[in-house]
Design a protein around this motif. Structure first.
Motif: not given
Length: 500
Positions: A217-218, A349-351, A383-388, A391-392
């Motif tokens: 996930l981005e 953000l990585n945390r 947050y809405v991410h593309s499952l494929i 990408q956020l």
């Protein structure tokens, strides 16, 4: 659960290993969904498999005994799902098919399962005498003590309902004795069971890793996502302004050309001593007109065209200013984005740790028609991410006026094109993914934090720490029902498509 020796199936085993890999995985997935409470999704997978089995060529190259055993096994699984969903009459039909197939090849395990299943069905229907007959028949073919305990428990229900209290008490005593005799808590057996369980879990992880696709996930800040959306909008705005400016500039050149032609013809007509002259500017074609009439018409038209040119040049100036300001805004946005992408911000953000995650169950089981998204929350942001691709794509943020200053997300559900959130400050918030500027509705009705939520495009059901379940209209946000009765807060809610 199954075995194969030289092409023959051992008694008591389910020959699922003879199925094609895709269908064997479908059965495993259906069993997992069924045990997780997702009975509708499990039923779709098993029904698809039964449809395949109806083809005469499906069992080509397989022994008749194995084919019948497989058919009986899948019919039994479908029946169990229908029974769980409350479709008792349909479950009876499938258990009946399982029993017919089992009798055809004298399959003891399938006969036992069918008898027990039919007994449960008739208990649900309230026909306890008929249920008792099926359950007693199952005892003749069941060898497993754990299965017998289940049958005795159902027989006890039948006897109590038929008023045979003495026999019910005898069955209860027998169940207790069997439980005591089968209860082995010796340390070696416990340790062996624990070791076997851990090994099974590891095998499951290994198989999943081999078959699954890993999606990362981005990670972006909510501000960065909003800035990038504004940046894209600003670029589109600049393109539109530049296109309009180009059209206005072309129009100004055309008007200047018309003015030059008018002035040239006026000059020629003024200097001419002829009473009639030729002109193309009156009707668009060469015409012979009186000199006085031409001068009158051309001077009036010249006045109009000059006014149009003045207006056009004013619009050109306005659009040049707009373009200049838009480019300044673009540079400002790019600078803000660079700050949000600084190494320090990336480390922070990585945390990130998501508090809730959800995805459309139809997509998860391969039956969805919509986009594949996974939604997650941290604090008050969703947050809405593309499952494929991972990408956020968007961030949902309720503004303070609508959702308050403490709208930390405590429950989350994503279904179809809707995202439903429950918050710490007692709110139920609905979002339409096609209209992300503002929530579709904000529902007020809970008296404590919303701890669980579920829904679809028609209804939303929320449970809270206030021990209440609330049912909402998913379109209007109107509160339809308040359901009290729980003694503690609601931790989980699941809603099916036909429950209300």
């Amino acid at each position: 659960d199954f075995a194969r020796d030289n092409g023959t199936v051992r008694e008591g085993s389910a020959p699922l290993n003879l199925l094609p890999t895709v269908d064997r995985e479908s059965v495993a997935k259906a069993s997992l969904l069924f045990s997780s409470g997702l009975s509708e999704s499990a039923l779709r997978l098993l029904s698809d498999l039964l449809s395949k089995m109806a083809s005469p060529s499906y069992f080509d190259g397989m022994e008749q005994s194995a084919a019948i055993h497989l058919h009986a096994e899948v019919n039994g699984k479908v029946a169990e799902v229908h029974l769980r969903l409350g479709s008792v009459e349909v479950a009876i039909v499938y258990f009946g098919r399982q029993l017919e197939l089992a009798n055809e090849m004298s399959l003891r395990c399938q006969r036992a399962a069918a008898f027990v299943g039919l007994g449960k069905c008739y208990i649900e229907k309230g026909d306890f005498k008929y249920a008792e007959s099926f359950l007693e028949e199952s005892l003749d073919v069941i060898a497993d003590d754990a299965r017998k305990i289940e049958v005795y428990s159902n027989l006890q229900i039948c006897c109590e309902s038929l008023g045979r209290q003495q026999k019910a008490a005898e069955l209860e005593h027998k169940i207790k004795q069997m439980n005591m005799s089968s209860w082995d808590t010796s340390r070696p057996n416990v340790e062996k069971a624990r070791s076997d369980l851990l090994a099974m879990q590891q095998r499951l992880v290994d198989v999943t890793n081999e078959e699954a696709k890993l999606t990362t996930l981005e990670v972006k800040s909510a501000k960065l996502v909003k800035l990038q959306c504004r940046l894209n909008d600003k670029k589109e705005e600049i393109d539109d302004i530049a296109h309009t400016l180009q059209e206005l500039t072309a129009l100004s050149h055309e008007l200047e050309s018309v003015i030059q032609e008018l002035e040239r013809e006026i000059k020629n007509a003024t200097m001419s001593k002829k009473k009639r002259v030729m002109s193309r500017l009156i009707q668009g074609t060469s015409q012979d007109v009186r000199t006085s009439e031409l001068l009158l018409r051309h001077r009036e038209k010249l006045k109009q065209v000059r006014t149009q040119l003045d207006d056009c040049m004013a619009d050109v100036f306005d659009h040049e200013m707009k373009l200049h300001n838009a480019k300044d805004d673009l540079r400002s946005l790019e600078e803000d984005i660079q700050l949000e992408q600084s190494p320090l911000m990336v480390r922070v953000l990585n945390r990130r740790e998501y508090g809730n995650m959800s995805m459309d169950t139809n997509v998860a089981t391969g039956h969805g028609d919509g986009d594949d998204y996974i939604v997650s929350s941290e604090g008050s942001a969703v947050y809405v991410h593309s499952l494929i691709s991972g990408q956020l794509t968007n961030v949902l943020l309720g503004n303070e006026r609508q959702c308050g200053s403490a709208c930390v997300v405590t429950a989350l559900c994503y279904q179809g094109n809707r995202v439903y959130t429950g918050t710490r400050n007692h709110l139920v918030v609905s979002w339409d993914l096609s209209k992300l500027d503002v929530p579709a509705f904000v529902g007020k009705g809970h008296e404590a934090a919303v701890t669980s939520i579920s829904g679809d495009d028609k209804k939303v059901i929320s449970g809270g720490a206030d021990k209440l379940i609330l049912i909402w209209n998913a379109v209007s946000g109107n509160l339809l029902y308040r359901v009290p009765g729980h003694s503690r807060g609601i931790h989980h809610i699941r809603v099916g498509p036909d429950w209300f």
